[in-house]
Design an enzyme around this catalytic site. Structure first.
Site, short mmCIF file in Angstrom:
data_model
loop_
_atom_site.label_atom_id
_atom_site.label_comp_id
_atom_site.label_asym_id
_atom_site.label_seq_id
_atom_site.Cartn_x
_atom_site.Cartn_y
_atom_site.Cartn_z
N HIS A 83 -8.61 2.56 -5.61
CA HIS A 83 -7.85 1.59 -4.80
C HIS A 83 -6.38 1.91 -4.95
O HIS A 83 -5.90 2.18 -6.06
CB HIS A 83 -8.10 0.15 -5.27
N TYR A 132 0.81 -1.23 0.00
CA TYR A 132 0.00 0.00 0.00
C TYR A 132 0.83 1.28 0.00
O TYR A 132 0.27 2.37 -0.01
CB TYR A 132 -0.95 -0.01 1.21
O1 CA2 Z 1 -5.84 -1.19 -2.66
C1 CA2 Z 1 -6.71 -0.68 -1.97
O2 CA2 Z 1 -6.83 0.54 -1.80
C2 CA2 Z 1 -7.68 -1.59 -1.19
O3 CA2 Z 1 -8.97 -0.97 -1.24
C3 CA2 Z 1 -7.14 -1.64 0.23
C4 CA2 Z 1 -7.92 -2.61 1.13
C5 CA2 Z 1 -8.08 -3.97 0.49
O4 CA2 Z 1 -8.94 -4.79 1.28
C6 CA2 Z 1 -8.66 -3.87 -0.94
O5 CA2 Z 1 -8.73 -5.17 -1.49
C7 CA2 Z 1 -7.81 -2.98 -1.80
C8 CA2 Z 1 -7.19 -2.73 2.48
C9 CA2 Z 1 -7.21 -1.45 3.28
C10 CA2 Z 1 -5.92 -1.17 3.98
O6 CA2 Z 1 -5.50 -2.26 4.76
C11 CA2 Z 1 -4.30 -2.19 5.41
C12 CA2 Z 1 -3.97 -3.31 6.14
C13 CA2 Z 1 -2.78 -3.34 6.81
C14 CA2 Z 1 -1.92 -2.27 6.76
C15 CA2 Z 1 -2.25 -1.15 6.04
C16 CA2 Z 1 -3.44 -1.11 5.35
#
Ligand code: CA2
Length: 150
Positions: A103, A26
């Site tokens: 995303h 991310y």
């Molecule tokens: O790529 C993206 O922006 C997502 O929407 C992010 C989501 C994920 O479930 C989607 O499939 C794609 C996850 C949100 C952030 O999660 C985190 C988890 C751990 C550490 C940092 C962020």
């Protein structure tokens, strides 16, 4: 501009953890960094970003419903709810505002369960894989959709 029109920038669950974990997926920017980017980009386009994040589906749905009165459009990263929430999709369809879905990661290069988003069918535009810059791209495009782009 003295009183720029607001657009809702809505962030779903776990996005408050950005920059703290999983930087390889991310990026290193925090949600506060993305918020600053959104405020600056919205201002460049004569808009104001009403920036919010919640880990709760109902809170996100309430925010979408409330956007009907006073907001010009919605930029949303539904995060995990992209892949599960018919209720959030229904709220976005009902609000009758232009919706841009963003995303950070390219969800199509990841696990199969991330390839489908319930939100995409009710979004005018979907941006994925551009990292935090996707928010700036999305806001610039939303400005065009709401007729505010400079
Ligand atoms: O790529 C993206 O922006 C997502 O929407 C992010 C989501 C994920 O479930 C989607 O499939 C794609 C996850 C949100 C952030 O999660 C985190 C988890 C751990 C550490 C940092 C962020």
């Amino acid at each position: 501009m003295p009183n720029p029109s607001p657009v809702l920038v809505l962030n779903g669950p776990n996005l408050n953890l950005l920059g703290l974990r999983e930087p390889a997926v991310y990026g290193t920017e925090t949600l506060a960094d993305i918020e600053a980017l959104c405020h600056a980009t919205a201002a460049e386009h004569g808009l104001r970003a009403d920036f919010r994040q919640s880990n709760h589906e109902g809170v996100l749905i309430d925010a979408v419903q409330e956007a009907r009165t006073g907001h010009l459009g919605i930029l949303i990263n539904p995060a995990g709810y992209s892949h599960t929430s018919v209720a959030l999709r229904d709220a976005l369809a009902a609000v009758e505002l232009p919706v841009v879905e963003v995303h950070l990661s390219n969800i199509h290069r990841r696990e199969a369960f991330r390839h489908h988003s319930y939100v995409s069918a009710v979004a005018a535009t979907v941006i994925c894989g551009a990292g935090a810059h996707g928010y700036a791209l999305g806001l610039a495009h939303l400005a065009r959709l709401v007729g505010a782009a400079r």
